[in-house]
Scaffold this motif. Structure first.
Motif, PDB file in Angstrom:
ATOM      1  N   ALA A 101     142.051  49.911 -30.044  1.00 28.41           N
ATOM      2  CA  ALA A 101     142.008  51.270 -30.598  1.00 28.41           C
ATOM      3  C   ALA A 101     143.407  51.716 -31.010  1.00 28.41           C
ATOM      4  N   GLY A 102     144.397  51.410 -30.171  1.00 27.64           N
ATOM      5  CA  GLY A 102     145.769  51.763 -30.511  1.00 27.64           C
ATOM      6  C   GLY A 102     146.261  51.022 -31.742  1.00 27.64           C
ATOM      7  N   GLU A 103     145.885  49.772 -31.867  1.00 31.78           N
ATOM      8  CA  GLU A 103     146.297  48.980 -33.027  1.00 31.78           C
ATOM      9  C   GLU A 103     145.656  49.502 -34.306  1.00 31.78           C
ATOM     10  N   VAL A 104     144.403  49.907 -34.228  1.00 36.58           N
ATOM     11  CA  VAL A 104     143.742  50.487 -35.405  1.00 36.58           C
ATOM     12  C   VAL A 104     144.437  51.780 -35.797  1.00 36.58           C
ATOM     13  N   ALA A 105     144.751  52.620 -34.797  1.00 31.97           N
ATOM     14  CA  ALA A 105     145.430  53.891 -35.078  1.00 31.97           C
ATOM     15  C   ALA A 105     146.784  53.658 -35.742  1.00 31.97           C
ATOM     16  N   ALA A 106     147.412  52.545 -35.422  1.00 32.40           N
ATOM     17  CA  ALA A 106     148.722  52.215 -36.009  1.00 32.40           C
ATOM     18  C   ALA A 106     148.591  51.469 -37.336  1.00 32.40           C
ATOM     19  N   GLY A 107     147.362  51.290 -37.805  1.00 31.31           N
ATOM     20  CA  GLY A 107     147.141  50.600 -39.063  1.00 31.31           C
ATOM     21  C   GLY A 107     147.210  49.092 -38.974  1.00 31.31           C
ATOM     22  N   LYS A 108     147.188  48.553 -37.760  1.00 34.11           N
ATOM     23  CA  LYS A 108     147.292  47.105 -37.562  1.00 34.11           C
ATOM     24  C   LYS A 108     145.894  46.512 -37.369  1.00 34.11           C
ATOM     25  N   LEU A 109     145.117  46.503 -38.447  1.00 35.91           N
ATOM     26  CA  LEU A 109     143.724  46.076 -38.323  1.00 35.91           C
ATOM     27  C   LEU A 109     143.590  44.583 -38.038  1.00 35.91           C
ATOM     28  N   GLY A 110     144.467  43.774 -38.617  1.00 43.30           N
ATOM     29  CA  GLY A 110     144.427  42.347 -38.348  1.00 43.30           C
ATOM     30  C   GLY A 110     144.668  42.040 -36.879  1.00 43.30           C
ATOM     31  N   GLU A 111     145.675  42.719 -36.311  1.00 43.83           N
ATOM     32  CA  GLU A 111     145.967  42.536 -34.894  1.00 43.83           C
ATOM     33  C   GLU A 111     144.808  43.027 -34.039  1.00 43.83           C
ATOM     34  N   ALA A 112     144.208  44.153 -34.440  1.00 46.12           N
ATOM     35  CA  ALA A 112     143.087  44.704 -33.679  1.00 46.12           C
ATOM     36  C   ALA A 112     141.910  43.744 -33.685  1.00 46.12           C
ATOM     37  N   HIS A 113     141.668  43.099 -34.811  1.00 49.87           N
ATOM     38  CA  HIS A 113     140.563  42.135 -34.892  1.00 49.87           C
ATOM     39  C   HIS A 113     140.786  40.991 -33.916  1.00 49.87           C
ATOM     40  N   GLU A 114     141.990  40.461 -33.894  1.00 54.83           N
ATOM     41  CA  GLU A 114     142.303  39.366 -32.973  1.00 54.83           C
ATOM     42  C   GLU A 114     142.186  39.830 -31.525  1.00 54.83           C
ATOM     43  N   THR A 115     142.624  41.039 -31.248  1.00 57.11           N
ATOM     44  CA  THR A 115     142.513  41.587 -29.896  1.00 57.11           C
ATOM     45  C   THR A 115     141.055  41.700 -29.470  1.00 57.11           C
ATOM     46  N   LEU A 116     140.226  42.222 -30.363  1.00 61.57           N
ATOM     47  CA  LEU A 116     138.810  42.417 -30.040  1.00 61.57           C
ATOM     48  C   LEU A 116     138.087  41.110 -29.765  1.00 61.57           C
ATOM     49  N   GLU A 117     138.533  40.026 -30.355  1.00 63.80           N
ATOM     50  CA  GLU A 117     137.872  38.732 -30.136  1.00 63.80           C
ATOM     51  C   GLU A 117     137.800  38.390 -28.646  1.00 63.80           C
ATOM     52  N   ALA A 118     138.772  38.860 -27.870  1.00 61.20           N
ATOM     53  CA  ALA A 118     138.801  38.542 -26.443  1.00 61.20           C
ATOM     54  C   ALA A 118     137.638  39.164 -25.682  1.00 61.20           C
ATOM     55  N   ILE A 119     137.068  40.238 -26.196  1.00 67.79           N
ATOM     56  CA  ILE A 119     135.923  40.862 -25.524  1.00 67.79           C
ATOM     57  C   ILE A 119     134.737  39.919 -25.540  1.00 67.79           C
ATOM     58  N   ARG A 120     134.547  39.223 -26.629  1.00 63.74           N
ATOM     59  CA  ARG A 120     133.470  38.252 -26.751  1.00 63.74           C
ATOM     60  C   ARG A 120     133.572  37.213 -25.622  1.00 63.74           C
ATOM     61  N   ASP A 121     134.784  36.757 -25.362  1.00 56.06           N
ATOM     62  CA  ASP A 121     134.989  35.757 -24.316  1.00 56.06           C
ATOM     63  C   ASP A 121     134.744  36.340 -22.930  1.00 56.06           C
ATOM     64  N   GLN A 122     135.206  37.554 -22.700  1.00 57.79           N
ATOM     65  CA  GLN A 122     135.025  38.177 -21.388  1.00 57.79           C
ATOM     66  C   GLN A 122     133.546  38.327 -21.046  1.00 57.79           C
ATOM     67  N   ILE A 123     132.754  38.800 -21.992  1.00 63.93           N
ATOM     68  CA  ILE A 123     131.322  38.976 -21.738  1.00 63.93           C
ATOM     69  C   ILE A 123     130.639  37.621 -21.618  1.00 63.93           C
ATOM     70  N   GLY A 124     131.075  36.661 -22.422  1.00 59.87           N
ATOM     71  CA  GLY A 124     130.519  35.321 -22.333  1.00 59.87           C
ATOM     72  C   GLY A 124     130.770  34.690 -20.970  1.00 59.87           C
ATOM     73  N   HIS A 125     131.986  34.858 -20.445  1.00 52.30           N
ATOM     74  CA  HIS A 125     132.310  34.314 -19.125  1.00 52.30           C
ATOM     75  C   HIS A 125     131.495  35.015 -18.034  1.00 52.30           C
ATOM     76  N   LEU A 126     131.301  36.317 -18.181  1.00 55.42           N
ATOM     77  CA  LEU A 126     130.483  37.064 -17.223  1.00 55.42           C
ATOM     78  C   LEU A 126     129.081  36.482 -17.155  1.00 55.42           C
ATOM     79  N   HIS A 127     128.490  36.257 -18.309  1.00 50.96           N
ATOM     80  CA  HIS A 127     127.142  35.680 -18.356  1.00 50.96           C
ATOM     81  C   HIS A 127     127.133  34.258 -17.816  1.00 50.96           C
ATOM     82  N   GLU A 128     128.107  33.469 -18.229  1.00 54.22           N
ATOM     83  CA  GLU A 128     128.132  32.078 -17.807  1.00 54.22           C
ATOM     84  C   GLU A 128     128.234  31.948 -16.293  1.00 54.22           C
TER      85      GLU A 128
END
Length: 238
Positions: A101-128
């Motif tokens: 959210a902070g990266e988006v507010a700063a206009g760093k959308l590319g960085e925010a996209h890469e940051t958000l990718e980690a959520i996919r892994d966290q939820i995947g590990h939880l399920h696994e």
């Protein structure tokens, strides 16, 4: 998660959302998680396409839903009751979302996209860790392998490279078949799901056929044609 490890997990543990989505805390939690994940997928999409307002709105929606899950006074639902890392995972996801959210507010959308990718892994590990495989987990398993293929150097698609591509296409086809075989509840009756699924299946079939035929031009085109159909399916249903 490494693609082969996730592949083995998907092969060995066929416990989907449909298997746990009964009335009560198990199904309620997974349903609420899926609702939050819909906002997460939108956040990934809009940070990738460069729309800060929609990206910010999607992250806000995800944070609101995730906060409700994390702060549920009932505590961990039964399927995660014995997971010592449950609370830490929920906190990690919240922290990742705050950073994005902070990266988006700063206009760093590319960085925010890469940051958000980690959520996919966290939820995947939880399920696994807890023996759960949902439609989203299957989509993520395919995504991990697809990204590996897209990042591979097949050069001029000579005979050696086409041999490697045939192997890669076989793995993608296996993961795609698993997605098709385990749709979200109610999705097969949704025309939008069917409309998104068909191009996705076709993209994988095109890759297999091109690799088998030895047609370098067709193979190059098929590799380039993987991401679009997957992204459309993921955005709405993944």
């Amino acid at each position: 998660m490494k693609p082969l490890l996730r592949l083995l997990t998907v092969s060995a543990v066929f416990v989907g959302l449909a298997a746990v989505a009964h009335a009560g805390p198990v199904g309620d939690f997974e349903g609420n998680l899926r609702a939050a994940y819909a906002d997460y997928r939108s956040a990934l999409f809009f940070t990738n396409t460069g729309d800060p307002d929609k990206a910010s709105s999607a992250i806000d929606g995800f944070q609101e839903k995730w906060s409700a899950l994390a702060n549920d006074k009932a505590g961990a639902p039964p399927q995660y009751a014995d997971d010592p890392d449950y609370a830490a995972t929920l906190a990690a996801v919240a922290g990742i979302a705050d950073t994005a959210a902070g990266e988006v507010a700063a206009g760093k959308l590319g960085e925010a996209h890469e940051t958000l990718e980690a959520i996919r892994d966290q939820i995947g590990h939880l399920h696994e860790r807890n023996g759960i495989v949902t439609f989203s987990d299957r989509m993520n398993a395919y995504h991990a392998e697809m990204e590996r293929v897209l990042g591979s150097d097949y050069g001029t698609f000579d005979a050696e490279a086409l041999g490697r591509l045939r192997e890669d296409a076989a793995i993608l086809a296996y993961l795609a078949d698993d997605i098709v075989a385990h749709p979200p509840a109610g999705a097969p009756a949704d025309p939008a799901f069917v409309a998104a699924l068909k191009p996705f299946e076709a993209s994988v079939m095109a890759l297999r056929q091109a690799a088998r035929s030895g047609d370098a031009a067709a193979a190059r085109k098929a590799v380039g044609g993987l991401k679009g159909p997957y992204s459309k399916l993921f955005l709405k249903f993944g």
